[in-house]
Scaffold this active site. Structure first.
Site, short mmCIF file in Angstrom:
data_model
loop_
_atom_site.label_atom_id
_atom_site.label_comp_id
_atom_site.label_asym_id
_atom_site.label_seq_id
_atom_site.Cartn_x
_atom_site.Cartn_y
_atom_site.Cartn_z
N GLU A 28 0.92 -1.24 -0.02
CA GLU A 28 -0.22 -0.09 -0.01
C GLU A 28 0.90 1.32 -0.14
O GLU A 28 0.31 2.22 -0.46
CB GLU A 28 -1.07 -0.18 1.06
CG GLU A 28 -2.13 -1.24 0.94
CD GLU A 28 -2.81 -1.43 2.03
OE1 GLU A 28 -2.59 -1.25 3.26
OE2 GLU A 28 -3.61 -2.47 1.83
N GLU A 63 -5.37 -0.13 6.84
CA GLU A 63 -4.51 -1.23 6.93
C GLU A 63 -3.50 -1.08 8.17
O GLU A 63 -3.49 -2.00 8.72
CB GLU A 63 -3.59 -1.22 5.68
CG GLU A 63 -2.62 -2.63 5.80
CD GLU A 63 -3.35 -3.58 5.72
OE1 GLU A 63 -3.07 -4.66 6.50
OE2 GLU A 63 -4.21 -4.01 4.69
N LYS A 88 -10.34 -10.29 13.87
CA LYS A 88 -9.42 -9.88 12.87
C LYS A 88 -10.08 -9.97 11.48
O LYS A 88 -9.55 -9.19 10.81
CB LYS A 88 -8.37 -11.15 13.03
CG LYS A 88 -7.26 -11.03 13.92
CD LYS A 88 -6.46 -12.34 14.07
CE LYS A 88 -5.34 -12.12 14.73
NZ LYS A 88 -4.16 -13.04 14.59
#
Length: 117
Positions: A28, A63, A88
């Site tokens: 990313e 993220e 998660k």
């Protein structure tokens, strides 16, 4: 000023650790680096350029939060735990939704640039 400096150092340390330890974060960050010139080329207006860049920044932010949740969960227990697994999964879903949103922004901007919209 000292508090601001310490917060900046902590942020840099957190980002550096995430980049070293997580492939998704590295990908990313790479996408963010690519987004700078691409947003400039694709965005029809200055606001669209900022939106395209911001969409990729948002993916990185989500993220990083997901990575923090996963690292904390792994620190709590390495045993398989159904609830931690769900947490998660929700973090991963947040990343997925943000990626989808960002992708739609980019597709819309490309179509706009090509005159399809």
């Amino acid at each position: 000023m000292l508090r601001l400096w310490k917060a900046t150092v902590n942020s840099r340390n957190g980002l550096a650790f995430a980049i070293r330890s997580e492939q998704a974060v590295r990908e990313e960050v790479g996408a963010l680096i690519l987004a700078i010139p691409l947003a400039w080329l694709i965005g029809a207006t200055m606001m669209r350029k900022v939106e395209l860049f911001g969409a990729v920044v948002l993916v990185l932010v989500v993220e990083l939060l997901n990575t923090a949740i996963e690292k904390l969960a792994d620190r709590l227990t390495t045993d398989h735990d159904l609830q931690i697994g769900r947490v998660k999964d929700m973090g991963s879903a947040a990343v997925g939704v943000t990626l989808l949103m960002s992708g739609l922004f980019w597709i819309f901007a490309i179509a706009e640039r090509m005159g399809a919209i």
